[in-house]
Design an enzyme around this catalytic site. Structure first.
Site, PDB file in Angstrom:
ATOM      1  N   GLU A 294       0.848  -1.197   0.000  1.00  0.00           N
ATOM      2  CA  GLU A 294       0.000   0.000   0.000  1.00  0.00           C
ATOM      3  C   GLU A 294       0.882   1.245   0.000  1.00  0.00           C
ATOM      4  O   GLU A 294       2.001   1.239   0.511  1.00  0.00           O
ATOM      5  CB  GLU A 294      -0.943  -0.004   1.206  1.00  0.00           C
ATOM      6  CG  GLU A 294      -0.258  -0.116   2.579  1.00  0.00           C
ATOM      7  CD  GLU A 294       0.185   1.216   3.142  1.00  0.00           C
ATOM      8  OE1 GLU A 294      -0.250   2.251   2.617  1.00  0.00           O
ATOM      9  OE2 GLU A 294       0.971   1.220   4.100  1.00  0.00           O
TER      10      GLU A 294
ATOM     11  N   ARG B 147      -1.458   7.793   1.925  1.00  0.00           N
ATOM     12  CA  ARG B 147      -1.085   8.940   2.743  1.00  0.00           C
ATOM     13  C   ARG B 147      -2.253   9.261   3.658  1.00  0.00           C
ATOM     14  O   ARG B 147      -3.368   9.451   3.183  1.00  0.00           O
ATOM     15  CB  ARG B 147      -0.782  10.155   1.870  1.00  0.00           C
ATOM     16  CG  ARG B 147       0.351   9.964   0.872  1.00  0.00           C
ATOM     17  CD  ARG B 147       0.351  11.102  -0.136  1.00  0.00           C
ATOM     18  NE  ARG B 147      -0.883  11.109  -0.929  1.00  0.00           N
ATOM     19  CZ  ARG B 147      -1.306  12.137  -1.672  1.00  0.00           C
ATOM     20  NH1 ARG B 147      -0.605  13.255  -1.694  1.00  0.00           N
ATOM     21  NH2 ARG B 147      -2.432  12.059  -2.371  1.00  0.00           N
ATOM     22  N   GLU B 148      -2.012   9.295   4.954  1.00  0.00           N
ATOM     23  CA  GLU B 148      -3.099   9.679   5.850  1.00  0.00           C
ATOM     24  C   GLU B 148      -3.565  11.078   5.485  1.00  0.00           C
ATOM     25  O   GLU B 148      -2.775  11.976   5.244  1.00  0.00           O
ATOM     26  CB  GLU B 148      -2.640   9.615   7.312  1.00  0.00           C
ATOM     27  CG  GLU B 148      -2.403   8.198   7.783  1.00  0.00           C
ATOM     28  CD  GLU B 148      -2.339   8.075   9.291  1.00  0.00           C
ATOM     29  OE1 GLU B 148      -3.045   8.848   9.988  1.00  0.00           O
ATOM     30  OE2 GLU B 148      -1.596   7.210   9.780  1.00  0.00           O
TER      31      GLU B 148
ATOM     32  N   LYS C 273       8.061  -0.820  -1.211  1.00  0.00           N
ATOM     33  CA  LYS C 273       7.524   0.012  -0.123  1.00  0.00           C
ATOM     34  C   LYS C 273       8.639   0.458   0.820  1.00  0.00           C
ATOM     35  O   LYS C 273       8.691   1.624   1.230  1.00  0.00           O
ATOM     36  CB  LYS C 273       6.453  -0.762   0.643  1.00  0.00           C
ATOM     37  CG  LYS C 273       5.839   0.028   1.797  1.00  0.00           C
ATOM     38  CD  LYS C 273       5.200   1.321   1.309  1.00  0.00           C
ATOM     39  CE  LYS C 273       4.691   2.177   2.458  1.00  0.00           C
ATOM     40  NZ  LYS C 273       3.555   1.579   3.173  1.00  0.00           N
TER      41      LYS C 273
ATOM     42  N   CYS D 152       4.052   4.757  10.676  1.00  0.00           N
ATOM     43  CA  CYS D 152       4.655   4.005   9.568  1.00  0.00           C
ATOM     44  C   CYS D 152       6.101   4.386   9.292  1.00  0.00           C
ATOM     45  O   CYS D 152       7.001   3.567   9.443  1.00  0.00           O
ATOM     46  CB  CYS D 152       3.812   4.195   8.296  1.00  0.00           C
ATOM     47  SG  CYS D 152       2.155   3.502   8.422  1.00  0.00           S
TER      48      CYS D 152
ATOM     49  N   LYS E 155       0.448  14.752  11.486  1.00  0.00           N
ATOM     50  CA  LYS E 155       0.239  15.485  10.253  1.00  0.00           C
ATOM     51  C   LYS E 155      -1.206  15.986  10.252  1.00  0.00           C
ATOM     52  O   LYS E 155      -2.040  15.493  11.025  1.00  0.00           O
ATOM     53  CB  LYS E 155       0.509  14.612   9.026  1.00  0.00           C
ATOM     54  CG  LYS E 155      -0.408  13.430   8.905  1.00  0.00           C
ATOM     55  CD  LYS E 155      -0.182  12.659   7.615  1.00  0.00           C
ATOM     56  CE  LYS E 155      -0.643  13.458   6.419  1.00  0.00           C
ATOM     57  NZ  LYS E 155      -0.556  12.683   5.162  1.00  0.00           N
TER      58      LYS E 155
ATOM     59  N   ARG F 159       0.294   8.761  16.819  1.00  0.00           N
ATOM     60  CA  ARG F 159       1.400   7.817  16.996  1.00  0.00           C
ATOM     61  C   ARG F 159       2.715   8.459  16.572  1.00  0.00           C
ATOM     62  O   ARG F 159       2.842   8.998  15.479  1.00  0.00           O
ATOM     63  CB  ARG F 159       1.154   6.545  16.172  1.00  0.00           C
ATOM     64  CG  ARG F 159      -0.002   5.697  16.641  1.00  0.00           C
ATOM     65  CD  ARG F 159      -0.239   4.529  15.703  1.00  0.00           C
ATOM     66  NE  ARG F 159      -0.630   4.975  14.373  1.00  0.00           N
ATOM     67  CZ  ARG F 159      -0.745   4.162  13.319  1.00  0.00           C
ATOM     68  NH1 ARG F 159      -0.462   2.882  13.437  1.00  0.00           N
ATOM     69  NH2 ARG F 159      -1.111   4.652  12.141  1.00  0.00           N
TER      70      ARG F 159
END
Length: 494
Positions: free
Chosen positions: A152, A155-156, A208, A264, A327, A334
């Protein structure tokens, strides 16, 4: 197609809803009954723009439902997506794969029909091969189970769009059947022209890791330059604009500031280094240790700057932190740099108030010692220092004149280099930022002003200006137009 998505955290819930949105019959699976119940009722367990609308729509359509039963999942799915977390292992830099292994251990013995097991979680290279052996050992005799990896790149804050309209799809397969199956899964994306890269599982897993490593390196590079700029009086924003014009470099993710965080990027680059060491190629990615150190150092540098601005002692000083999430457009705290700075300021004795449009509740849950204000102006009331640490649009659009009326001292640290510093200074604020020099004193008749005006005249009319300045006619020189390059907020791909 009948799909299951196992693990309904941030990645899995979005993937499940978006796969149902493009027409698949999807069953989401999670071990947490409360989360399953919330999702089944259309209540997202996290904030993500646009997700709740998609979730409600596909639940109403009947194409998405949820369960805690892996046996039900095994009976339902033609394709099973593994979307569980791979956190950093306690006491190590390596990834903890216990949740990935648990999915395989629970699912494989119940796989009687032919199916494809597809990993999406971020894992160390070699995981697909290891899991294939595990499935072969646990699945019923004669079961036809293929494995593939499909990393995957979410982007949050943009996860729904990144799933429905990705910039690329990467699949790591070992046979033609798996490739054909995944092409059917992503048929609407392929019809829309999304690049589709087919490779082996090892390469797909590495894609990734490499993408996150490169992004982290770029962010830490510009933050390293900010340290050099602080030592020399240079301006890192201008430096970033200048090197960003080079198409080999580009301007994206060259905004110096507090650095990256989240669940991440930090743990992924550590897991990459740990796996490289296991493979005997640790020196090849040893630089990622420096990338990590630079990133962590930005937090301590910000705290140190706050201390200097408040006279060297933070005890009892009123400080407001704008931002708790790692962000904007997320409620994820986290490994949030903003929250880490707030916690350290509190530890050093400051009276800290935190504001965040979406992440305040999770911030208090993680750090009950902090005070969080729901109203921005109330949170800033009486502050001796304001720190802008998460670049929410709400903060970028603040009226500095209005805010100056409620603080005790109009003193700002722009930890993201994202606010219009000239406008804030014009409103009476003292503005500090990492890698940004204080503006020189200005006044009419100063030599610097005359030099700037002469340079503007020179750019406007090279030939005439040269003659005016030197008294000697000069041939006109071609002047290339220079346009500002907009910065892009540094955000994690997961």
């Amino acid at each position: 197609m009948r799909l299951t998505v196992i693990g309904t955290g941030y990645l899995g819930a979005v993937h499940a809803a978006c796969m149902a949105e493009i027409g698949h019959d999807v069953l989401g699976v999670d071990v947490d009954p409360e989360k399953v119940a919330d999702l089944a009722e259309g209540r997202p367990p996290f904030y993500e723009p646009g997700f709740e609308d998609v979730l409600t729509r596909v639940l109403d359509s009947g194409r998405l439902r949820f369960t805690t039963d892996l046996r039900e999942a095994a009976a339902h799915g033609e394709v099973h997506f593994i979307c569980v977390g791979t956190p950093q292992r306690a006491g190590s830099r390596a990834a903890d794969l216990r949740y990935v292994d648990a999915v395989v251990d629970g699912l494989a013995p119940n796989l009687s029909a032919p199916c494809l097991l597809v990993g999406k979680s971020t894992v160390p290279v070699g995981t697909t091969a290891r899991l294939a052996a595990r499935v072969a050992r646990l699945a019923p005799p004669g079961a036809r189970v293929e494995l593939a990896w499909n990393p995957e790149f979410l982007r949050e804050g943009f996860a729904v769009d990144d799933t429905l309209r990705p910039d690329r799809i990467v699949t790591g397969v070992t046979g033609k059947a798996a490739d054909e199956t995944l092409r059917r899964v992503y048929a609407p994306m392929l019809a829309a022209g999304v690049p589709y890269l087919v490779t082996d599982p090892n390469t797909a897993e590495l894609v990734k890791s490499a993408a996150n490593a490169f992004l982290a390196t770029k962010i830490s590079f510009i933050n390293a330059m900010a340290e050099v700029c602080d030592a020399t009086g240079a301006d890192v924003a201008t430096l970033a604009d200048a090197i960003g014009h080079d198409t080999r470099i580009g301007r994206q993710f060259l905004n110096a500031g507090l650095g990256f965080g989240g669940g991440c990027l930090p743990k992924d680059i550590r897991a990459f280094t740990a796996r490289a060491q296991e493979l005997g190629v640790g020196p090849a990615v040893a630089f990622l240790g420096q990338v990590d150190e630079i990133n962590q150092r930005q937090r301590s540098r910000t705290v140190a700057l706050a201390g200097r601005l408040l006279g060297g002692d933070l005890t009892g000083r009123r400080v407001t932190v704008l931002g708790a999430t790692f962000k904007p457009n997320s409620d994820d705290v986290r490994d949030s740099p903003a929250l880490a700075v707030a916690v350290e300021l509190h530890r050093q004795g400051a009276r800290v108030r935190v504001h965040d449009p979406e992440g305040a509740a999770k911030a208090v849950l993680a750090h009950p010692e902090l005070r969080c204000g729901a109203d921005l102006l109330t949170a800033c009331q009486g502050a001796e220092l304001v720190l802008h640490l998460t670049e929410w649009s709400e903060y970028r659009e603040l009226d500095p004149v209005k805010l100056a009326r409620v603080v005790r001292t109009p003193l700002l640290i722009d930890g993201r280099n994202a606010l219009p510093h000239d406008a804030w200074r014009a409103a009476g604020w003292t503005v500090k930022a990492l890698g940004r020099p204080a503006p020189p004193p200005e006044g009419p008749g100063q030599a610097g002003d005359r030099a700037v005006e002469a340079l503007r005249t020179l750019i406007a009319s090279p030939a005439a200006s040269a003659a005016q300045v030197s008294g000697v006619p000069s041939p006109a020189l071609p002047v290339s137009p220079v346009s500002p390059v907009g910065g892009v907020s540094p955000v994690s791909g997961t």
